[in-house]
Scaffold this motif. Structure first.
Motif, mmCIF file in Angstrom:
data_model
loop_
_atom_site.group_PDB
_atom_site.id
_atom_site.type_symbol
_atom_site.label_atom_id
_atom_site.label_comp_id
_atom_site.label_asym_id
_atom_site.label_seq_id
_atom_site.Cartn_x
_atom_site.Cartn_y
_atom_site.Cartn_z
ATOM 1 N N GLU A 33 135.636 24.520 48.097
ATOM 2 C CA GLU A 33 136.069 25.913 48.133
ATOM 3 C C GLU A 33 136.033 26.485 46.723
ATOM 4 N N GLY A 34 135.524 27.699 46.601
ATOM 5 C CA GLY A 34 135.396 28.357 45.307
ATOM 6 C C GLY A 34 134.069 28.097 44.611
ATOM 7 N N GLN A 35 133.298 27.163 45.098
ATOM 8 C CA GLN A 35 131.994 26.850 44.494
ATOM 9 C C GLN A 35 131.063 28.045 44.654
ATOM 10 N N VAL A 36 130.315 28.357 43.610
ATOM 11 C CA VAL A 36 129.443 29.534 43.603
ATOM 12 C C VAL A 36 127.995 29.094 43.385
ATOM 13 N N PHE A 37 127.100 29.723 44.124
ATOM 14 C CA PHE A 37 125.658 29.525 43.996
ATOM 15 C C PHE A 37 125.026 30.890 43.798
ATOM 16 N N ILE A 38 123.935 30.951 43.065
ATOM 17 C CA ILE A 38 123.167 32.185 42.899
ATOM 18 C C ILE A 38 121.786 31.950 43.493
ATOM 19 N N ALA A 39 121.414 32.815 44.436
ATOM 20 C CA ALA A 39 120.104 32.706 45.081
ATOM 21 C C ALA A 39 119.164 33.746 44.495
ATOM 22 N N ASN A 40 117.951 33.322 44.240
ATOM 23 C CA ASN A 40 116.873 34.207 43.808
ATOM 24 C C ASN A 40 115.940 34.401 44.993
ATOM 25 N N GLY A 41 116.308 35.316 45.869
ATOM 26 C CA GLY A 41 115.465 35.582 47.037
ATOM 27 C C GLY A 41 115.388 34.410 47.972
ATOM 28 N N TRP A 42 114.193 33.958 48.261
ATOM 29 C CA TRP A 42 113.964 32.920 49.262
ATOM 30 C C TRP A 42 114.249 31.517 48.773
ATOM 31 N N GLU A 43 114.537 31.331 47.475
ATOM 32 C CA GLU A 43 114.760 29.986 46.936
ATOM 33 C C GLU A 43 116.176 29.505 47.211
ATOM 34 N N ARG A 44 116.291 28.351 47.845
ATOM 35 C CA ARG A 44 117.607 27.757 48.106
ATOM 36 C C ARG A 44 118.202 27.295 46.781
ATOM 37 N N PRO A 58 118.450 34.174 56.333
ATOM 38 C CA PRO A 58 118.027 35.515 56.763
ATOM 39 C C PRO A 58 118.902 36.627 56.172
ATOM 40 N N PHE A 59 120.197 36.368 56.032
ATOM 41 C CA PHE A 59 121.107 37.342 55.444
ATOM 42 C C PHE A 59 120.853 37.471 53.944
ATOM 43 N N VAL A 60 120.626 36.345 53.279
ATOM 44 C CA VAL A 60 120.322 36.357 51.844
ATOM 45 C C VAL A 60 119.043 37.148 51.589
ATOM 46 N N MET A 61 118.016 36.904 52.378
ATOM 47 C CA MET A 61 116.745 37.607 52.189
ATOM 48 C C MET A 61 116.902 39.105 52.403
ATOM 49 N N THR A 62 117.652 39.484 53.429
ATOM 50 C CA THR A 62 117.876 40.910 53.695
ATOM 51 C C THR A 62 118.570 41.565 52.512
ATOM 52 N N GLY A 67 118.580 45.360 51.711
ATOM 53 C CA GLY A 67 119.171 45.670 52.996
ATOM 54 C C GLY A 67 120.658 45.395 53.021
ATOM 55 N N GLY A 68 121.244 45.543 54.177
ATOM 56 C CA GLY A 68 122.667 45.292 54.349
ATOM 57 C C GLY A 68 123.193 45.975 55.584
ATOM 58 N N ASN A 69 124.479 46.265 55.585
ATOM 59 C CA ASN A 69 125.156 46.905 56.705
ATOM 60 C C ASN A 69 124.845 46.181 58.013
ATOM 61 N N PHE A 70 125.058 44.876 58.012
ATOM 62 C CA PHE A 70 124.806 44.053 59.184
ATOM 63 C C PHE A 70 125.725 44.450 60.327
ATOM 64 N N TYR A 71 125.212 44.489 61.502
ATOM 65 C CA TYR A 71 125.975 44.740 62.725
ATOM 66 C C TYR A 71 126.803 46.024 62.640
#
Length: 105
Positions: A33-44, A58-62, A67-71
């Motif tokens: 808990e509290g661990q942070v990751f930074i994603a650069n687009g499609w790269e895990r 899929p949410f990260v890519m959007t 994009g945003g405002n899911f649901y």
């Protein structure tokens, strides 16, 4: 493309389900808990398990593509999402947020 911050918010362990259904495994989840990751687009991001990434990518890519405002208003911050990994025995909930200052478009 925007960078995306992924924060492990909560990790739950369902011991009753593990005892009833799971084959004992020596090593499961390293996420804290509290661990942070930074994603650069499609790269895990390094250190983020593949199963969690496949659930949230899929949410990260959007978000990475603006994009945003899911649901239709699900999140207070429309440039975010709360996603849980698909481990039914020890799910981790991740807050995924757009880092607005990372615009490179």
């Amino acid at each position: 493309m925007k960078k995306i911050k992924i924060t492990a918010i909560r990790k739950v362990c369902h011991k009753d389900l593990m005892e009833q259904y799971e084959n004992p495994i020596e090593h499961a989840c390293d996420i804290q808990e509290g661990q942070v990751f930074i994603a650069n687009g499609w790269e895990r991001p390094e250190g983020l398990c593949l199963s969690a990434w496949e659930t949230m990518s899929p949410f990260v890519m959007t978000l990475a593509h603006g994009g945003g405002n899911f649901y239709d208003g699900w999140m207070k911050n429309p440039k975010s999402a709360m996603i849980s990994c698909n481990d039914g025995f020890r799910p981790v909930s991740f807050l995924i947020e757009t880092l607005e200052d990372s615009d490179e478009d």
